[in-house]
Structures are given as structure tokens and as C-alpha cells.
Design an enzyme around this catalytic site. Sequence first.
Site, PDB file in Angstrom:
ATOM      1  N   ASP A 110       0.868  -1.173   0.000  1.00  0.00           N
ATOM      2  CA  ASP A 110       0.000   0.000   0.000  1.00  0.00           C
ATOM      3  C   ASP A 110       0.907   1.225   0.000  1.00  0.00           C
ATOM      4  O   ASP A 110       1.766   1.370   0.876  1.00  0.00           O
ATOM      5  CB  ASP A 110      -0.861  -0.013   1.277  1.00  0.00           C
ATOM      6  CG  ASP A 110      -2.223   0.593   1.058  1.00  0.00           C
ATOM      7  OD1 ASP A 110      -2.285   1.671   0.442  1.00  0.00           O
ATOM      8  OD2 ASP A 110      -3.212   0.013   1.512  1.00  0.00           O
ATOM      9  N   ASP A 218      -2.852   4.765  -2.420  1.00  0.00           N
ATOM     10  CA  ASP A 218      -3.868   5.404  -1.589  1.00  0.00           C
ATOM     11  C   ASP A 218      -4.231   6.799  -2.114  1.00  0.00           C
ATOM     12  O   ASP A 218      -3.335   7.618  -2.380  1.00  0.00           O
ATOM     13  CB  ASP A 218      -3.274   5.537  -0.174  1.00  0.00           C
ATOM     14  CG  ASP A 218      -4.277   5.981   0.854  1.00  0.00           C
ATOM     15  OD1 ASP A 218      -5.167   5.195   1.184  1.00  0.00           O
ATOM     16  OD2 ASP A 218      -4.165   7.135   1.328  1.00  0.00           O
ATOM     17  N   GLU A 276      -6.328   4.237  -5.913  1.00  0.00           N
ATOM     18  CA  GLU A 276      -7.611   4.546  -5.264  1.00  0.00           C
ATOM     19  C   GLU A 276      -8.028   5.929  -5.750  1.00  0.00           C
ATOM     20  O   GLU A 276      -7.251   6.878  -5.682  1.00  0.00           O
ATOM     21  CB  GLU A 276      -7.436   4.538  -3.746  1.00  0.00           C
ATOM     22  CG  GLU A 276      -8.764   4.618  -3.031  1.00  0.00           C
ATOM     23  CD  GLU A 276      -8.629   5.016  -1.569  1.00  0.00           C
ATOM     24  OE1 GLU A 276      -9.548   4.702  -0.804  1.00  0.00           O
ATOM     25  OE2 GLU A 276      -7.629   5.670  -1.193  1.00  0.00           O
ATOM     26  N   HIS A 352     -11.303  -2.104   3.531  1.00  0.00           N
ATOM     27  CA  HIS A 352     -11.259  -1.680   4.934  1.00  0.00           C
ATOM     28  C   HIS A 352     -11.966  -0.348   5.162  1.00  0.00           C
ATOM     29  O   HIS A 352     -12.024   0.125   6.292  1.00  0.00           O
ATOM     30  CB  HIS A 352      -9.797  -1.569   5.360  1.00  0.00           C
ATOM     31  CG  HIS A 352      -9.070  -0.510   4.593  1.00  0.00           C
ATOM     32  ND1 HIS A 352      -8.798  -0.633   3.240  1.00  0.00           N
ATOM     33  CD2 HIS A 352      -8.608   0.702   4.953  1.00  0.00           C
ATOM     34  CE1 HIS A 352      -8.202   0.456   2.819  1.00  0.00           C
ATOM     35  NE2 HIS A 352      -8.060   1.285   3.837  1.00  0.00           N
ATOM     36  N   ASP A 353     -12.465   0.286   4.104  1.00  0.00           N
ATOM     37  CA  ASP A 353     -13.125   1.593   4.241  1.00  0.00           C
ATOM     38  C   ASP A 353     -14.628   1.501   4.068  1.00  0.00           C
ATOM     39  O   ASP A 353     -15.300   2.531   3.931  1.00  0.00           O
ATOM     40  CB  ASP A 353     -12.591   2.565   3.176  1.00  0.00           C
ATOM     41  CG  ASP A 353     -11.164   2.981   3.449  1.00  0.00           C
ATOM     42  OD1 ASP A 353     -10.744   2.934   4.618  1.00  0.00           O
ATOM     43  OD2 ASP A 353     -10.460   3.336   2.490  1.00  0.00           O
TER      44      ASP A 353
HETATM   45  C1  NOJ Z   1      -7.846   5.849   1.956  1.00  0.00           C
HETATM   46  C2  NOJ Z   1      -7.591   4.709   2.876  1.00  0.00           C
HETATM   47  O1  NOJ Z   1      -8.101   3.551   2.289  1.00  0.00           O
HETATM   48  C3  NOJ Z   1      -8.240   5.068   4.185  1.00  0.00           C
HETATM   49  O2  NOJ Z   1      -8.301   3.992   5.075  1.00  0.00           O
HETATM   50  C4  NOJ Z   1      -7.496   6.230   4.769  1.00  0.00           C
HETATM   51  O3  NOJ Z   1      -8.170   6.695   5.912  1.00  0.00           O
HETATM   52  C5  NOJ Z   1      -7.383   7.375   3.773  1.00  0.00           C
HETATM   53  N1  NOJ Z   1      -7.120   6.977   2.438  1.00  0.00           N
HETATM   54  C6  NOJ Z   1      -6.272   8.287   4.183  1.00  0.00           C
HETATM   55  O4  NOJ Z   1      -5.051   7.660   3.918  1.00  0.00           O
END
Ligand code: NOJ
Length: 596
Positions: A110, A218, A276, A352-353
Amino acid sequence: MATAGATAFADHTWWKEATIYQIYPASFLSTGSGSTPGWGDIHGITSKLDYLKDLGVDIVWLSPIYKSPQVDMGYDISDYKDIDPTYGTLKDVDDLISGLRERGMKLMMDLVVNHTSDQHAWFLDSRSSKSAEKRDWYIWQPPRYDDAGNRQPPNNWAQILGEANSAWTWDEETQEYFLALFTPEQPDLNWRNPAVREAVHDVLRFWLERGASGFRMDVINLISKVVGYPDAPIKDPKDPYQPGHALYANGPELHKYLREINDKVLSKYDTITVGEMPFVNDSDEILRVVDAERKELNMIFIFELVDIDNVPGSFRLTRHSWHVSDLRKIVSSWQKTMHDRNGWNSLFVENHDNPRSVSRYCDDSDEYRELGAKLLSLMQTTLSGTLFVYQGEELGMHNVPLSWDPEEYKDIETINYWKKMNKLHAGDQKQLDDAKLTIQRKARDHARTPVQWTDGPNAGFCKEDVKPWMRVNDDYKTVNAAAQRSFDKSGQLSVWQFWKRGLENRRKHKEVFVYGSFELLDDKHPDVFSYKKSSKSEAFVVALNFSGSDVEWTIPERAKVDNWVTSNYDSWGPKQTTSGKVRLRPWEGLLGTAAV
Ligand code: NOJ
């Protein structure tokens, strides 16, 4: 156009065919080898490689394991070239890479480089004085003053993980604000500075040389902000700060920075990249990133499907009703767009989000949870793109129940949201109950509960006498990997077994599922999402009933179904008719062979 499309889909590559399994290290498996009891560790991951191989995984993506104060669970990195002792050591990662290689698997890291931790040496230097060497590595701005002469942040952007707060943090020492879009402890790097970009390239090289095969990047679309940092449009005048994404997502220099990474680093290795990319659904802009000819990224995470239940344009922790036709439209349009326009999809419904997919898109009651999880598995394993499975998705893990107290939720986003709602609605039980419901439906915590390995103490995640960092979901006695792997009931498969078979099938028929064309069969049915996938020589039809009712679906003639071979109700081919009207039971999904 058609010729270009043919190129991306005709060009067969390992990363297109791969199944990627995302591990959230804190919650995967705690063997006690890391420094923090009750947290997962790298040994835990290495010890489960046979489990992952058996499931059909090719690549492991690790959410961040780097040194970090863990304000945002490792997405706040204080050293990109070292491992947080909570998880282990660099040597542990080397062992993990060897273990993966022995099994023909790969590692994806990541890469979190929109921001660092405020404890990173770069930021400590940057904030030390206005003339510090690295002052310009971050985004500093002088204050504004309102009519009454009060000091105000440079603009009205809201923090992403704390929407009641400004995205700018005041630094008393040097009398300026710095930009920290997520939390004040995650200052944004200034990508306009070439030295920052070179330092990032160096991080990529470090991990590629060590044996990583690529990166999940990310919030990579936030690295270029609109010059001058203008105010965001007012979405809700009641909010002190506003969603600012129109001004920092896919900013003016994004494509330049991505091509530079490719040119200087990625082109020298055989890698996989997935960016992402929240807040952007415009296909032209997305294609600019993933068009194979442009050499930016292999693919991105498009957020449209996981934003399906957000109030449009508003914050993530909101609720909005949606319909099967929305899901059908989103999935079909990206299947077609990437095929026709030389791009590539990532397939994901969990990470995870996000809350658990079976809770969000199906019905996670005891009656329907397994069917729903298998329905989603059938959809995911039959679409074109690189497939991402999130830990526990293969078990049909679901959201924690409404009865859990908000105190059980550990995520900074949830904590900030709950604080905001309590401040806004103090004493208003109805509003607070509604906020609790939003948390139960949408919080990121649902994906972060410990993986349920067994029906033993702490679900086998950590030793009996250790307290897991986050409470284990209550249903682990019935929902766990051991039970699902040894499940043995004639004519039925557990969720885990269904996933394993689906992944096998995907590999076996990759010309159809990974590279084949996509045809939506019916865009009118209120509950059914049906499509046909075809290669030159083979075709399959998929019919998914996204409802808890018995429904009838009329098979269009052009579907040309030969034989239904799978249902999520039975492990053998169901007996339904292959023409005319077919009856689908609640949350039933069918897979059939078809004539091309
Ligand atoms: C996206 C990540 O997937 C998330 O978990 C994180 O809080 C934010 N970016 C900030 O890095």
C-alpha cells in the site's frame, strides 16, 4: 474505439487474471510476534499462506504495515522504509515474500503518498521553521481574517475523516496553516515540489527491489490540488466546512505526476498498479488514468458502487436509498466502458473503508446471509477485471449488530462523526438513534473486526488471555473459517467453498469471465441483474435476484442458455427451465452455459 478496446482485452497479462486478497494487518491474525498484544502481525499472515493459496489467491495486498503512530491505522506513515513494531520487522516481510514466492504468489504494498504522518522526519523538519529545508515539502498557507478580525483557515474545505473540522491545521510555532485533508496528523505532501516526487519514486524503488510486485496507491487522485486553494461550493450552509473534493480530486497535474512515476520507476519493472480514486466517476477522466496506451495506472478503484448509499455530493457517513437498477447500471456501464475504450476494471465490493458487502447490498439476517454472500461472489467471479477479495468476504462476514455501543467503534472517522452528532444534537434521542443507525450501516469498523478463524476464544484471532484490539463480531461461533472449510453437506457449499469453486471456475474460463465481452440481458426487471459473458468460443449467462422475494425472470432469446450449472442454493446444476420464464428464489443467483 472498437479496435482500441480489442487491444486491452486481447492483451493477456498476469495482473489482469489475478485474484488479489486484501489483508488488513491489525485484524488478520495475531500470533504474538508483534509488539502490541491483540493486534495482528506479519507472522500471522505468513502462517496463513496455505489458506490463501487453497482459496485461489494469487496476490496479497497488505494495508500499511510501515512505521506509524496509527492515528489512521497505518495510513499515517512516519517511515516508508521500516515496519511498525506492532506488526514485526523488515526481516518478517522478507520471510513473507519468500513464502509467497514459494507458492507462486506475489505481494502488493500500500503506497500512501498523498500525505505522511505528522511524525515523519520530513514533516518535523518542515514545521520547524519557515526557512526549513523541507518547508516546501508540505502545503503551508497564511491565515485569512473575517470581518471581525478573527483568524480563519485559508479556505472552507472540510476534513475528510472529521467533516466538522477544517482541512487546515494552525501551526502556532510558525504562524501558518498546513493542509491535512484527512486528519491533522496526516499533512498533505506538496507534489509541486520535484524533490517530493523524487523522494516518492525512491520509496517505490525500495519496495520493488525488496520483492514487492506493485502497489495499491492510496487516494492517488488527490496529489494535485487546484492552484490558489479556492473555497468549495456550499453543499449545506449549516456545515461550517464543505466537501472540497471538486478542488483537490484529479487536479491539474495529476496525469503528469502519474506518467512521471511510470516513466521513472514502474516502466523498469513488471508491476501491478491500482490507484484509489474517490470522488470521480467521469468516464473520460477515468480513462485518462487507465487507458493502456497512456501508461499511467493499470486500473483504479472506482467508487460509484460503494458510494451507492451516500447522499449524492455529501459526506460518506450519510444514508441514501438505492435500487437494484442503480447497481445494474453502474456495473454494466463500467464493464462496457472499459471493454470499448481500452481500459481495465478492478472488481471490488469490500475493503477496509466500507461496511460488509452482504450487509450493504443483500440481507445479512441469519436466513439470507449465506445466500447473499454467495450471490455477490457469483457476480464478482464472473465479471471482467482484476478481482479483489477483502479478508472475511470469503466467509460472508457481516456488519456488527445495532446493539453494539458506539464506544466499540475504534475508527477515527466514526469517532469524529459520533462527536459531531452529539454536539449537533445533544439531548435529541431521535437524531442520535438515527446517527447510530448510520454508523451501524456505514462505518469502516465493520470491515475491521478480527477475522473469525474458529469457534474458539477470540474466534482464533489471538490467544485466549489477550484482548483483541477490536471486539470480535458476536456470531463467530457459527461464522468462521474452520467451520466453512470443513463444511460437508451433500449438495451444498459453504460461502468459503462457493468462493473457492467460483475462483477455480473463473480461472478455467478466463477467456469468458476475465477477458470476454459483457452484454446486459435485461435493463427493466425490478429485482434481477442478468448478463451474458462471451468469448469467441464459449458463453455463460448469469441471473442474480437482488431481492428477498420469489421472482420470475423471462430469459431473453438472445441469452441462448444451454444448461444452468450453478445456483447459490445448490452445489449441482439447478433444474430450472432454460427458456421462457424462470423462477428465482430469494437472493438466488444462477450461472448457465450458453451458446455464443
Ligand atoms: C484511503 C484509505 O483507504 C483510508 O483507510 C485512509 O483513511 C485514507 N485513504 C487516508 O489515507
